[in-house]
Design a protein around this motif. Structure first.
Motif, short mmCIF file in Angstrom:
data_model
loop_
_atom_site.label_atom_id
_atom_site.label_comp_id
_atom_site.label_asym_id
_atom_site.label_seq_id
_atom_site.Cartn_x
_atom_site.Cartn_y
_atom_site.Cartn_z
N ASN A 127 -11.38 -57.07 22.50
CA ASN A 127 -11.93 -57.99 23.50
C ASN A 127 -11.08 -59.25 23.63
N GLU A 128 -9.84 -59.19 23.13
CA GLU A 128 -8.93 -60.30 23.42
C GLU A 128 -8.42 -60.18 24.85
N TYR A 129 -8.53 -59.00 25.40
CA TYR A 129 -8.14 -58.74 26.79
C TYR A 129 -9.35 -58.18 27.53
N PRO A 130 -9.40 -58.34 28.85
CA PRO A 130 -10.63 -57.94 29.57
C PRO A 130 -10.72 -56.45 29.89
N ILE A 131 -9.70 -55.67 29.52
CA ILE A 131 -9.54 -54.32 30.06
C ILE A 131 -10.69 -53.37 29.72
N MET A 132 -11.03 -53.27 28.42
CA MET A 132 -12.06 -52.31 28.04
C MET A 132 -13.41 -52.68 28.65
N ARG A 133 -13.67 -53.99 28.73
CA ARG A 133 -14.94 -54.43 29.33
C ARG A 133 -15.00 -53.99 30.79
N HIS A 134 -13.90 -54.23 31.54
CA HIS A 134 -13.90 -53.77 32.94
C HIS A 134 -14.05 -52.25 33.00
N MET A 135 -13.31 -51.56 32.13
CA MET A 135 -13.33 -50.09 32.19
C MET A 135 -14.74 -49.57 31.94
N MET A 136 -15.39 -50.12 30.93
CA MET A 136 -16.76 -49.66 30.61
C MET A 136 -17.72 -50.06 31.73
N ASN A 137 -17.56 -51.26 32.26
CA ASN A 137 -18.42 -51.67 33.39
C ASN A 137 -18.30 -50.70 34.56
N LEU A 138 -17.06 -50.33 34.84
CA LEU A 138 -16.82 -49.51 36.04
C LEU A 138 -17.44 -48.12 35.92
N GLU A 158 -16.85 -62.38 27.22
CA GLU A 158 -16.60 -61.41 26.14
C GLU A 158 -17.70 -61.52 25.08
N ASP A 159 -18.09 -62.74 24.82
CA ASP A 159 -19.12 -62.95 23.80
C ASP A 159 -20.46 -62.35 24.25
N TYR A 160 -20.84 -62.62 25.50
CA TYR A 160 -22.12 -62.06 25.99
C TYR A 160 -22.06 -60.53 26.02
N ALA A 161 -20.93 -59.98 26.48
CA ALA A 161 -20.80 -58.52 26.54
C ALA A 161 -20.86 -57.93 25.13
#
Ligand code: TGC
Ligand code: FAD
Length: 407
Positions: free
Chosen positions: A367-378, A56-59
């Motif tokens: 970013n306490e949860y991984p959801i938005m990071r996965h969604m944006m990655n996808l 989360e920090d790197y993203a």
């Protein structure tokens, strides 16, 4: 409000505990060998200890954790199904798929690091390179001593790479390379680039361009809202003199780069399941811990509909990937079958990420949860390695025999 596990601080940065649990609704583990399960568990442990605490920090900072290349090499993520005699994994295609699944459970950008290195750099050298090229590059790439990238897409030729204008001219014992590639994963940190260019006869040539060659640069592309922990750049060639010994002897047409894409797309078909599983896992846990109207939100029928559909779609995607793996092990997986699985499984993952975001309510955007990071990655995963629509057209072409690409 439920917490996504213990929050601690690492320096000034937030560290998220990875509470992921195994989900195997159709007992698909029974279809896997001991080797597959060992590979999966080793990569899962590595993701939990090395990726989840920092991702989360790197993203957040749009920084690439380059130090993970060494760790990826140690867990055998580079070229798992390429032969052991070149320092690679020597495993089968299902093992390769499962490794990609576990990596993408951590982050699509980490899976990208491995996909590009293994399937788009090592694989073309293995498949189309000379014995000397294989011995020179493969062991170092497998060990993470060299980082590679793959240059096919150009600023004006994305879905249609056959239109490429990057070109080489014969100059005795070398080729003179001119042109530019765009959207290249890992290019700013790469030691070598496998580059595709048209020669004077119009044939497509693949070549290994090394960092430091005069006239070669790899500027970074900034401002991505997706794959923020993966570094992306350009490749610029201004009269770069590439020795002929760096040219892959086994390629003379688009079949070369497209064959490599099939290898990488296969890995993405598995990888996307990992991102979906992580979103499902987080949503399931949250739905049991978060209470509204005096009861867990997982008790409401509308939440259960979301969760039940998620695990159904994940299970269907797992079956598609597993069968594709069996066909790939037999050498029978067609490029069109791979396209179908890549398209279906990435779309499935993005839909699940969106539904999981809903279940997390407002917390789902943090970013306490991984959801938005996965969604944006996808959003990148559904575009690179052939867009969602291009894969649909590949299926359409395969079943009708009629090519709808070229108007
Ligand atoms: P077409 O005439 O259809 O085919 C040319 C020759 O290639 C063969 N072929 C394939 N072989 C193996 N695998 C495949 N997937 C193949 N697709 C085609 C084909 O049989 C033919 O062989 P031959 O012997 O008859 O010459 O070629 P076309 O130029 O019309 O292409 C059609 C199309 C649109 C399907 C193709 O251009 C395409 O797939 N476009 C999408 C471009 C794409 O996917 N780019 C990806 C760039 S790399 C990337 O995104 C990396 S992201 C990595 C990360 O970070 O994880
Ligand atoms: P375009 O081809 O311009 O497409 C735009 C839209 O038009 C899409 O919706 C597409 O589906 C649609 N479209 C195009 N043609 C047709 C048609 N015939 N019929 C119907 N619709 C059509 N490339 C590399 O070579 N190496 C890499 O390492 C790499 N890494 C990447 C990393 C990231 C983060 C991203 C975003 C991309 C990467 N790519 C890489 C490039 C990627 O493969 C391309 O972005 C992709 O192939 C699409 O090309 P494009 O972006 O130019 O879109």
């Amino acid at each position: 409000m439920p917490s996504n596990g213990t929050e601690s601080t690492h320096g000034t940065r937030s560290v998220r505990e990875d509470r992921y649990q195994h989900h195997d609704y159709y007992l698909l583990d029974e279809l896997l060998s001991t080797e597959h399960l060992l590979a999966r568990d080793a990569v899962r442990d590595w993701v939990k200890s090395e990726v989840s605490p920092i991702i989360e920090d790197y993203a957040n900072r749009a920084a690439c954790p380059v130090h993970l290349f060494k760790g990826l090499a140690e867990i055998g993520a580079f070229g798992p199904s390429l032969p052991a005699e070149y320092g690679c994994g020597g495993m089968d295609e299902i093992a390769y798929g499962i490794i990609m699944q576990e990596l993408e459970r951590g982050d699509s950008g980490i899976r990208s690091m491995a996909s590009v290195q293994g399937s788009l750099v090592m694989y073309p050298i293995y498949k189309f390179g000379s014995e000397e090229q294989k011995r020179k590059y493969l062991p170092k790439l497998a060990a993470g001593e060299l980082i590679g990238c793959f240059g096919l897409t150009e600023p004006d030729h994305g879905s249609n790479p056959a239109g490429m204008v990057t070109n080489v001219k014969d100059d005795g014992d070398a080729y003179i390379l001119n042109g530019a590639k765009m959207w290249i994963t890992n290019s700013p940190v790469a030691d070598i680039a496998v580059v595709w260019a048209r020669d004077e006869e119009g044939k497509i040539r693949g070549m290994i361009v090394e960092k430091g060659m005069k006239g070669f640069s790899a500027p970074e592309i900034h401002g991505k809202w997706s794959l923020r922990a993966s570094v992306t750049g350009e490749l610029v060639f201004e009269d770069v003199r590439v020795p002929k010994q760096n040219v892959l002897p086994g390629v003379s047409s688009m079949r070369g780069p497209l064959t490599c894409l099939s290898k990488a797309r296969y890995g993405i078909a598995w990888g996307a399941i990992g991102a979906a599983l992580d979103c499902y896992d987080s949503a399931l846990r949250y739905s049991k811990e978060r209470e509204q109207f005096g009861r867990p939100i997982g008790g409401f029928q509308l939440t259960q509909k979301k969760l039940a559909e998620m695990i159904t779609e994940i299970t269907k995607a797992q079956l598609l990937a597993w069968r594709l793996g069996v066909l790939a092990n037999d050498g029978r997986a067609t490029a069109a079958q791979i396209s179908m699985a890549k398209r279906n499984n990435v779309a499935m993952a993005i839909d699940i990420a969106r539904e999981a975001r809903q279940i997390h309510g407002g917390m789902g955007i943090t970013n306490e949860y991984p959801i938005m990071r996965h969604m944006m990655n996808l959003e990148s995963v559904i575009t690179y390695e052939g867009t969602h629509d291009i894969h649909l057209l590949i299926t359409g072409h395969d079943i009708t025999g009629l090519d709808a690409f070229k108007g």
